[in-house]
Design an enzyme around this catalytic site. Structure first.
Site, PDB file in Angstrom:
ATOM      1  N   CYS B   2      39.145 -43.046 -93.793  1.00  0.00           N
ATOM      2  CA  CYS B   2      39.799 -42.818 -95.079  1.00  0.00           C
ATOM      3  C   CYS B   2      40.639 -41.552 -95.046  1.00  0.00           C
ATOM      4  O   CYS B   2      40.252 -40.555 -94.455  1.00  0.00           O
ATOM      5  CB  CYS B   2      38.762 -42.667 -96.188  1.00  0.00           C
ATOM      6  SG  CYS B   2      37.605 -44.018 -96.273  1.00  0.00           S
ATOM      7  N   ARG B  27      44.997 -43.206 -88.706  1.00  0.00           N
ATOM      8  CA  ARG B  27      43.558 -43.004 -88.781  1.00  0.00           C
ATOM      9  C   ARG B  27      42.794 -44.293 -89.079  1.00  0.00           C
ATOM     10  O   ARG B  27      41.579 -44.325 -88.949  1.00  0.00           O
ATOM     11  CB  ARG B  27      43.219 -41.946 -89.832  1.00  0.00           C
ATOM     12  CG  ARG B  27      43.709 -40.556 -89.449  1.00  0.00           C
ATOM     13  CD  ARG B  27      43.694 -39.643 -90.642  1.00  0.00           C
ATOM     14  NE  ARG B  27      42.376 -39.569 -91.215  1.00  0.00           N
ATOM     15  CZ  ARG B  27      41.515 -38.579 -90.985  1.00  0.00           C
ATOM     16  NH1 ARG B  27      41.848 -37.591 -90.204  1.00  0.00           N
ATOM     17  NH2 ARG B  27      40.341 -38.578 -91.556  1.00  0.00           N
ATOM     18  N   TRP B  74      38.966 -46.993 -95.827  1.00  0.00           N
ATOM     19  CA  TRP B  74      38.294 -47.757 -94.770  1.00  0.00           C
ATOM     20  C   TRP B  74      36.956 -48.152 -95.397  1.00  0.00           C
ATOM     21  O   TRP B  74      36.113 -47.301 -95.657  1.00  0.00           O
ATOM     22  CB  TRP B  74      38.096 -46.876 -93.538  1.00  0.00           C
ATOM     23  CG  TRP B  74      37.557 -47.580 -92.341  1.00  0.00           C
ATOM     24  CD1 TRP B  74      38.276 -48.237 -91.383  1.00  0.00           C
ATOM     25  CD2 TRP B  74      36.189 -47.674 -91.939  1.00  0.00           C
ATOM     26  NE1 TRP B  74      37.441 -48.736 -90.420  1.00  0.00           N
ATOM     27  CE2 TRP B  74      36.154 -48.427 -90.725  1.00  0.00           C
ATOM     28  CE3 TRP B  74      34.965 -47.228 -92.462  1.00  0.00           C
ATOM     29  CZ2 TRP B  74      34.972 -48.718 -90.045  1.00  0.00           C
ATOM     30  CZ3 TRP B  74      33.793 -47.521 -91.785  1.00  0.00           C
ATOM     31  CH2 TRP B  74      33.802 -48.257 -90.595  1.00  0.00           C
ATOM     32  N   ASN B 100      36.404 -39.558 -99.780  1.00  0.00           N
ATOM     33  CA  ASN B 100      35.987 -39.937 -98.420  1.00  0.00           C
ATOM     34  C   ASN B 100      34.497 -39.654 -98.284  1.00  0.00           C
ATOM     35  O   ASN B 100      34.005 -38.680 -98.852  1.00  0.00           O
ATOM     36  CB  ASN B 100      36.717 -39.088 -97.369  1.00  0.00           C
ATOM     37  CG  ASN B 100      38.172 -39.460 -97.242  1.00  0.00           C
ATOM     38  OD1 ASN B 100      38.625 -40.409 -97.874  1.00  0.00           O
ATOM     39  ND2 ASN B 100      38.906 -38.695 -96.432  1.00  0.00           N
ATOM     40  N   GLY B 101      33.807 -40.487 -97.502  1.00  0.00           N
ATOM     41  CA  GLY B 101      32.380 -40.256 -97.294  1.00  0.00           C
ATOM     42  C   GLY B 101      31.561 -41.376 -97.910  1.00  0.00           C
ATOM     43  O   GLY B 101      32.103 -42.421 -98.290  1.00  0.00           O
ATOM     44  N   GLU B 492      34.102 -47.643 -70.843  1.00  0.00           N
ATOM     45  CA  GLU B 492      35.306 -47.278 -71.588  1.00  0.00           C
ATOM     46  C   GLU B 492      36.356 -48.386 -71.479  1.00  0.00           C
ATOM     47  O   GLU B 492      37.028 -48.711 -72.468  1.00  0.00           O
ATOM     48  CB  GLU B 492      35.841 -45.942 -71.055  1.00  0.00           C
ATOM     49  CG  GLU B 492      37.172 -45.496 -71.630  1.00  0.00           C
ATOM     50  CD  GLU B 492      37.187 -45.267 -73.141  1.00  0.00           C
ATOM     51  OE1 GLU B 492      36.110 -45.220 -73.756  1.00  0.00           O
ATOM     52  OE2 GLU B 492      38.291 -45.166 -73.694  1.00  0.00           O
ATOM     53  N   LYS B 496      37.819 -50.294 -74.753  1.00  0.00           N
ATOM     54  CA  LYS B 496      39.259 -50.337 -75.032  1.00  0.00           C
ATOM     55  C   LYS B 496      39.699 -51.760 -75.351  1.00  0.00           C
ATOM     56  O   LYS B 496      40.374 -52.009 -76.328  1.00  0.00           O
ATOM     57  CB  LYS B 496      39.984 -49.812 -73.786  1.00  0.00           C
ATOM     58  CG  LYS B 496      41.172 -49.001 -74.002  1.00  0.00           C
ATOM     59  CD  LYS B 496      41.001 -47.562 -74.464  1.00  0.00           C
ATOM     60  CE  LYS B 496      39.856 -47.262 -75.397  1.00  0.00           C
ATOM     61  NZ  LYS B 496      39.739 -45.946 -75.879  1.00  0.00           N
ATOM     62  N   GLU B 499      38.320 -52.944 -78.665  1.00  0.00           N
ATOM     63  CA  GLU B 499      38.931 -52.299 -79.824  1.00  0.00           C
ATOM     64  C   GLU B 499      40.274 -52.906 -80.199  1.00  0.00           C
ATOM     65  O   GLU B 499      40.554 -53.115 -81.373  1.00  0.00           O
ATOM     66  CB  GLU B 499      39.152 -50.797 -79.534  1.00  0.00           C
ATOM     67  CG  GLU B 499      37.899 -49.971 -79.587  1.00  0.00           C
ATOM     68  CD  GLU B 499      38.168 -48.505 -79.249  1.00  0.00           C
ATOM     69  OE1 GLU B 499      37.497 -47.642 -79.829  1.00  0.00           O
ATOM     70  OE2 GLU B 499      39.043 -48.214 -78.407  1.00  0.00           O
ATOM     71  N   HIS B 515      20.086 -58.709 -63.586  1.00  0.00           N
ATOM     72  CA  HIS B 515      18.948 -58.596 -64.495  1.00  0.00           C
ATOM     73  C   HIS B 515      19.266 -59.183 -65.864  1.00  0.00           C
ATOM     74  O   HIS B 515      18.669 -58.774 -66.859  1.00  0.00           O
ATOM     75  CB  HIS B 515      18.500 -57.142 -64.589  1.00  0.00           C
ATOM     76  CG  HIS B 515      18.115 -56.551 -63.267  1.00  0.00           C
ATOM     77  ND1 HIS B 515      16.949 -56.897 -62.627  1.00  0.00           N
ATOM     78  CD2 HIS B 515      18.758 -55.708 -62.434  1.00  0.00           C
ATOM     79  CE1 HIS B 515      16.880 -56.253 -61.474  1.00  0.00           C
ATOM     80  NE2 HIS B 515      17.966 -55.530 -61.326  1.00  0.00           N
ATOM     81  N   LYS B 614      40.627 -43.895 -86.929  1.00  0.00           N
ATOM     82  CA  LYS B 614      40.855 -42.952 -85.835  1.00  0.00           C
ATOM     83  C   LYS B 614      39.766 -41.900 -85.746  1.00  0.00           C
ATOM     84  O   LYS B 614      39.123 -41.742 -84.737  1.00  0.00           O
ATOM     85  CB  LYS B 614      42.220 -42.283 -85.999  1.00  0.00           C
ATOM     86  CG  LYS B 614      42.562 -41.275 -84.906  1.00  0.00           C
ATOM     87  CD  LYS B 614      42.768 -41.950 -83.552  1.00  0.00           C
ATOM     88  CE  LYS B 614      42.995 -40.934 -82.449  1.00  0.00           C
ATOM     89  NZ  LYS B 614      42.912 -41.568 -81.129  1.00  0.00           N
TER      90      LYS B 614
END
Lengths: 619, 619
Positions: B2, B27, B74, B100-101, B492, B496, B499, B515, B614
């Protein structure tokens, strides 16, 4: 993984070998084969797919003979086809061999042999080994006046000293009608000692019910087995006095009974398996746990600053459970590593570190080698294993047996929860050696004893979970979320689904979702989320909100009962509230049932999933 | 995540706010909205989707006024729709607020307010907060003779003391035409100090080019902002003397130039980003690295027995790279934890432990809170951050700035490799403080300096990787395999791809495949496998063999050149051989390019992937 059964005796070998292969089926394989010695040499038949295919091919045709070898293959080098299946017969027809393990420098040796005019008929590393032995044998026989057996032993030792990698092999040579040879390095091999008949096999199960006397071979040993006797020597020709172990098994345990699959049978055996893991393992005052086989004095344990747990796959998840519980209840720092990575990493360890390895089969090669690496560096290694007398259990410095009974389903269920319960007991044991009070110890011991009953309660949800499974079985992607102690349980839930239904499922600590994986969330990707009461309960609910806000279906597993917000999740599985010490064991149950019923709904072969093997004996 | 932009001044607010929102777009968000103060009260417009949608809705209609607030959302609580977007206007129309939060106890407060007759028009936690403030404000005004501002401050403090969770808020009240209020706890908020105009925003980028003067708010502070001045007080009404920071930015860095996407631009900026990470950071004798901002004496570092790295998502992978390199080259034991898990775990730590946090944005709330937890326990925490002046960088005890320049693409590329390179330099620095010789140090320093050139060589493979990407882009499942140092690089690489292309991709240490995960292998599930020369090269080849044996397509990344067996993999990307110290940085490049071109081929919105943000400022 690959299975070996060899027989030398007075009976018809083929039915005994096929029966042995059938008993090894649970270990996972993709093709099978058999070689029987007869007057002309060897009669060899190989088939991809189930042992049943091989049986049909063998039964109709002439496979008479009282000495033979057989194999189930889990492909490493070369695709799954009849040619690549074992046994491999040498180019000149003189030898037949079965092999578990991986010959790493096979390409180099193959080029050398091809340059000398040797033809190959498969793409395997194993054929390279049998051709190398046969090639050296020809040379030995041509140049020396030695006996056939001496020449064979010499060529076998010569070949084995040239190869890099791991092996458990059984070999027949047409010049020696009364001898079966075996050798091991890294892959298990053992002798079943009968009356006028003997076996060489990768697993005692192969001759279950035929003899109880077993000699375990160690790495670098060669067994020369005849009908009435056998001998063991090292690669350096030193004779070894064998130790004969008597094993006990209950053949009932390996039978499926009225269950449609071993996996479901084993899921329902969990109250008993967890009960067995506890039997005789609480102190008289019921304030702590006790373990008979640790071989370590309290005074020595007092000096431990840190514990390192090593395992692979499902056992690695049990290691993560151990980290959480031991750090929380005993306040001893714990680290967890993949055994396969630890082995090559040369990680710096504190000197007062105690090492634990966890492996159901006790034969997992990565774990075994990690144990050896830790022992080489002078660390004391304790083990948690289910199979009594397995290589890891024999080589470690002490340990705890799970007593779960044989686990036949490739996807581990009762062995995992039993490991979770044992590490929970360990956290009590270590805790009481440090700062845990008598009353907290008593409370935890009391809680632990309730686990079998709680599991039974969870199993009562099977019908409800089957309905949920049917609703979601068509999806090809799943996420599993849990935090803290429930993170490894989420990983294990995802692995289970992946193993038996081939659905791409992945576990995450819930708060990590926002850092990338939430991109996957959509109506086509359901999430299984564990939200248990306690300090992170609200955070877990917030994580579920974030998924619902992006239209991802959510199956929640909770102990919050009516407190769980109505309408937050699409489906909710309610489990009883209990002490955290039981959470790992208990919350695994709905995960197992969900995976099982989804796989059944998708028509998957639950007990023998594609590509997988039960005990992983190649690196 | 946000984003917040608020403006008070003499200009028309709407264009300034929309421009700010556009700058915050990178973001990540799913809806946006704006409130402008005018004579009647507030004119509020909200739209799902891009800021562009909002701009179209605003431009045509009457949004005149010189004070306003705006937001990109968001979603956390409640689905993505216009009602749930911010700003939220209180039921009585008196207040408008962006947030935000996460307010954790919103359900409880909402029930209380509903019982008092307050109506709600959204499902959000944020609307609960603005209604609570407005409700308390009514009461203050009814019962007292205080000024509007006093009443507002009192009701704001009262509301904030009732809520549990995190917030960064900006609030307007229709009774106070010349005041904008901001408050923060856990979510970043800062004042942009202009000339006769001021800003409140979640990120300096929001007012890039409008002012260089910034005041960072700390948790628990409230800002009262007018056109010509501002003041800061605490929750306890203590006045704070603000520190004005002057920031420098190159607006060019935030522009896309000739690249089709920021992500591709940033991939190609990596030689320079890694160069910047090294600038001025080698000792004069070139035998070790040096860092200006660590604020720790060599004598203190000498006492460190252990290092703990904390991070989330991509930064967590950089932590794993640090573990491998520091353990190997400095022989100091390193542990890595998810910041989000560490924060609630109360893990037992050795007393001589040094803690590092890694976060590109320096605002990642999980990492920030983990840092605070470690500091609370008296541990020294150093940071690796890219954004200068970010909360984590301001609060830690010292650290290293990455100097990568702004990273706009949501999927991190240059910030990750810069982190990898910095931890490689750290391993040299710590190594030389322990047992590493002058000559080994010189050799490693020399190798590190070659990284930019090597990355440039890797980037030359872009065309070839684009072709490979097109070949595999239609698959919906990928596996990424690497061992040792290449394990985090595989994780990573998988993240990527996940995402930006929404393909289910998963990284594994190669030996773990057997396994469980190997069940996924089929012609429909390609594997990206890294096989680098060295002691595990043959093992890595054997792991590829096992996949090929099950008909899984393999894309190999190797430095073995002609030694790499022909025909083993379906596609091979050959990278130059280099010192291991550069492997993490270098081998990331083909992974990034592969993900990028696959996502483009699938038509995905590379720079603004669905669901993602972001910098992750909610837990």
């Amino acid at each position: 993984m690959c299975g070996i059964v060899g027989y030398i005796g007075k009976q018809d070998a083929a039915p005994i070998l096929l029966d042995g292969l059938r008993r090894l089926e649970y270990r996972g394989y993709d093709s099978a084969g058999i070689s029987i010695r007869n007057a002309e040499g060897f009669k060899t038949t190989k088939r991809t797919g189930r042992v049943e295919n091989l049986r049909k091919a063998v039964l109709g045709s002439d496979h008479g003979g009282d000495i033979g070898i057989s194999h189930t293959r889990w492909a490493t080098h070369g695709g799954v086809n009849d040619m690549n299946a074992h046994p491999h017969v040498s180019w000149n027809g003189k030898m037949t061999m079965v092999h578990n393990g991986v010959i790493e420098n096979f390409a180099f040796i193959r080029r050398e042999l091809e340059a000398k005019g040797i033809d190959f008929s498969s793409e395997t590393d194993s054929e390279v080994l049998v051709n190398l032995i046969a090639f050296l044998y020809e040379a030995e026989r041509d140049s020396n006046g030695t006996s056939d057996l001496e020449a064979l032993m010499k060529s076998l030792r010569g070949a084995l000293s040239q190869v890099e990698g791991t092996y458990g092999i059984v070999l027949l040579c047409s010049d020696l009608p009364d001898t079966m040879l075996g050798a091991r390095k890294g892959s298990p091999l053992l002798i079943g000692v009968g009356n006028g008949e003997n076996f060489l096999a990768s697993d005692v199960t192969a001759f279950a019910g035929r003899t109880q006397n077993v000699v375990y071979l160690d790495d670098g040993q060669i067994a020369t087995v005849a009908r009435g006797d056998f001998s063991i020597t090292t690669m350096d020709e030193v004779a070894i006095s064998p130790i004969i172990n008597t094993i006990s098994w209950d053949i009932e345990d390996s039978e499926i009974g009225n269950y449609p699959h071993f996996m479901l049978k084993e899921i329902f055996e969990q109250p008993m398996a967890v009960e067995n893991a506890m039997r005789g393992r609480f102190s008289q005052d019921n304030s702590t746990a006790q373990f008979g086989g640790l071989n370590i004095e309290p005074r020595e344990l007092r000096q431990i600053d840190r514990i390192l747990f090593l395992g692979c796959g499902t056992a690695w998840h049990a290691c993560l459970v151990a980290e959480y519980l031991i750090e929380k209840y005993a306040r001893i720092p714990v680290e967890v590593e993949y055994a396969s990575e630890f082995r090559y990493r040369n990680a710096p360890l504190d000197k007062n570190t105690l090492v634990f390895t966890i492996s159901q089969s006790g034969e997992t090669i990565d774990t075994l080698e990690a144990q050896r690496e830790a022992q080489r560096k002078g660390y004391r290694v304790l083990g948690i294993n289910n199979v009594v007398g397995s290589t890891i259990a024999r080589e470690n410095d002490g340990g705890i047996y799970q007593h779960s009974g044989p686990e036949i389903g490739v996807a581990s269920t009762k062995a995992f929860t039993s490991q979770c319960h044992i590490v929970a007991m360990l956290s009590l044991y270590f805790g009481r050696m440090r700062d845990m009070s008598f009353s907290e110890g008593t409370e935890i011991a009391k809680a632990l004893k309730k686990a079998p009953g709680l599991i039974a309660q969870a199993l009562n949800h099977a019908g409800e979970i089957e309905s949920i499974a049917k609703k979601y079985a068509h999806h090809n992607d799943f996420l599993f979320l849990g935090r803290q102690l429930m993170f490894p349980i989420s990983l294990e839930g995802a692995l289970k689904l992946k193993e038996i239904s081939y659905i791409h499922a992945e576990g995450y600590p819930a708060a990590e979702m926002k850092h990338g994986p939430i991109a996957l969330v959509s109506p086509d990707c359901p999430t299984v989320a564990i939200a248990l009461k306690g300090e992170i309960y609200k955070k877990s609910l917030a994580n579920i909100q974030e998924i619902k806000a992006r239209n991802g279906p959510v199956i929640a597993i909770t102990d919050a009962g009516k407190e769980f917000p109505e309408g937050l999740a699409d489906d909710v599985i309610h489990l009883p509230e209990t002490h955290e010490i039981n959470h790992a064991t208990l919350m695994s149950i709905p995960m197992q049932l969900l995976s099982y019923y989804i796989a059944v709904e998708r028509g998957c072969d639950v007990d023998k999933p594609r590509n997988l093997a039960k005990s992983v004996t190649v690196e």
